[in-house]
Design a protein around this motif. Structure first.
Motif, PDB file in Angstrom:
ATOM      1  N   LYS A   1      45.556 109.717   5.789  1.00 23.90           N
ATOM      2  CA  LYS A   1      46.344 108.952   6.843  1.00 23.90           C
ATOM      3  C   LYS A   1      46.696 107.548   6.496  1.00 23.90           C
TER       4      LYS A   1
ATOM      5  N   ALA B 114      55.463 112.433   4.769  1.00 28.30           N
ATOM      6  CA  ALA B 114      54.517 113.115   5.606  1.00 28.30           C
ATOM      7  C   ALA B 114      53.965 114.321   5.125  1.00 28.30           C
TER       8      ALA B 114
ATOM      9  N   TRP C 148      44.882 113.025  13.660  1.00 24.75           N
ATOM     10  CA  TRP C 148      46.285 113.176  13.386  1.00 24.75           C
ATOM     11  C   TRP C 148      47.160 111.751  14.118  1.00 24.75           C
ATOM     12  N   ASP C 149      48.362 111.461  13.162  1.00 25.78           N
ATOM     13  CA  ASP C 149      49.359 111.004  13.646  1.00 25.78           C
ATOM     14  C   ASP C 149      50.290 111.268  14.749  1.00 25.78           C
TER      15      ASP C 149
ATOM     16  N   LYS D 215      52.456 103.431  13.200  1.00 29.37           N
ATOM     17  CA  LYS D 215      51.657 103.382  11.674  1.00 29.37           C
ATOM     18  C   LYS D 215      51.717 102.126  11.206  1.00 29.37           C
TER      19      LYS D 215
ATOM     20  N   ILE E  78      51.876 110.064   6.895  1.00 30.78           N
ATOM     21  CA  ILE E  78      52.109 110.472   8.214  1.00 30.78           C
ATOM     22  C   ILE E  78      51.467 112.010   8.080  1.00 30.78           C
TER      23      ILE E  78
ATOM     24  N   LEU F 223      56.409 106.859  15.840  1.00 29.77           N
ATOM     25  CA  LEU F 223      55.745 107.165  14.957  1.00 29.77           C
ATOM     26  C   LEU F 223      55.532 106.092  13.807  1.00 29.77           C
ATOM     27  N   ASN F 224      56.541 105.627  13.354  1.00 26.48           N
ATOM     28  CA  ASN F 224      56.739 104.710  12.110  1.00 26.48           C
ATOM     29  C   ASN F 224      56.311 103.370  12.881  1.00 26.48           C
TER      30      ASN F 224
ATOM     31  N   LEU G  81      60.761 113.928  12.192  1.00 23.11           N
ATOM     32  CA  LEU G  81      60.484 112.667  11.503  1.00 23.11           C
ATOM     33  C   LEU G  81      61.642 111.985  10.812  1.00 23.11           C
TER      34      LEU G  81
END
Lengths: 237, 237
Positions: free
Chosen positions: B118, B8, B145-146, A139, B122, A135-136, B171
């Motif tokens: 966003k 997040a 959404w991420d 992004k 996150i 996810l990082n 996360l």
């Protein structure tokens, strides 16, 4: 009879979507310069990646309990820094270097190709990376995933079938409604054994001058493309 | 001392991001017309939603093993169709109606507000919906959404702590680095008990004319906003 198009396409990530070797060498070299630390960083990166499969194998075999890839990476890094005799890196430095895996750069075709595919298909990584890492990375690099299938969702690393079948379970799809895309024939063979469709494109410089395999498709994968843009074209988007 | 901003932000979904009641009533009424089936669809939708908490409670209590919300919805629908004496719906019709939950429409501020958020945070749903439901909804409605935190990732429904803490675990964040946003005070109370930050905005028409609660913030949540756009403004994006 031709297969129905997939509903979802999941992508191997290290090597397939992002160029880990070039990214890490650049990142480590630049960072070490600011810290005044010298070493053979390309050799360290290659050794770090060489530790990847053996470290996961200890988890797959049950020798070691479930461990995220972030933690496996860190253990391998600590060992290699000692083996290479690198001096002067603090705990904060090592933590920063380990997060280099969260900042890998995509191959040039990846973001435009995935953006095209996202218009028609559910897209996500199916990677041995953990959710936070993937996810990082997404992004930082603008990778437009719909969902992140990190290995920590399944408590298994590829090629364990729990990963490929875990995607079809979470998406409430039959395995053949999911396509696995990878630059690695072995990953696709495991996905096919689980009933997924398959797409291959080569990344001949993934491992640098010493790449030894995956220059071409080694089976009749459902799609054989030159890269993700070509894959999108073949899928009609 | 003011808290650090979150890394997040996760959003309750039914009622908070999407207007389930208006969406479902419109969807069922239109579909039933094409099938020539008549019933009091607003009453059916309200009864269907009223079955939501009791059906999850049987799972939370251990009376029933883990079941996805899609399957709980379907069991409730089957029971209500019989109770309402609705005739003429085939198995395919019932499956289609159940998928109405995958096609709910966002409140007008949701997609623009989430798009702003966003850029800095996150963002993901943290919902009792399962991944397939939430992902299909996001694809249909363009919700950016991420990552999709469906309840099936945790095998628990909110307000079980495994859900809120599961987000921070996946996360690799501390609980206070995660903010829970919801139009429901109870959800936020449970999130705060787990250490998350909290954001509230009301959705006073969520339950239609018979809404009984959540007209306003009932505690000193970290953010109290009018909607997701206002929340983005308060967070400086």
């Amino acid at each position: 009879m031709a297969k129905q198009p997939p509903v979802a396409i999941v992508f191997d990530t290290f090597g397939t979507v992002v160029d880990w070797r070039t990214s890490l060498i650049a990142d480590l070299t630049a960072y070490a310069t600011t810290r005044g630390v010298t070493a053979d960083w390309p050799a360290l990166v290659d050794a770090w990646r060489a530790a990847y499969q053996p470290s996961m194998q200890r988890v797959r075999s049950g020798e070691q309990p479930w461990t995220t890839l972030d933690n496996l990476h860190r253990a391998s890094l600590d060992r290699l820094v000692a083996e290479f005799g690198i001096k002067g890196l603090s705990e904060a430095d090592l933590a920063h270097i380990n997060l280099g895996w969260h900042q890998l750069k995509p191959w040039p075709d990846a973001v435009p190709g995935l953006t095209r595919l996202k218009a028609r298909f559910i897209i996500g990584p199916l990677s041995n990376g953990n959710v936070a890492l993937l996810l990082n990375m997404a992004k930082a690099a603008g990778i437009p995933w719909d969902m992140i299938f990190g290995s920590d969702l399944f408590g298994h690393f590829k090629p364990d079938p729990e990963t490929y079948l875990g995607v079809s379970r979470l998406l409430n799809l039959r395995p053949e409604q999911v396509m696995m895309a990878a630059a690695h024939n072995g990953d696709l063979a495991a996905a096919r054994n689980c009933g997924l469709q398959t797409a291959f494109f080569p990344r001949p410089s993934e491992y640098g001058p010493r790449q030894e395999r995956d220059y071409k498709a080694e089976s009749d994968w459902d799609i054989v493309a030159t890269d993700i843009q070509d894959m999108a074209t073949q899928l009609g988007v």
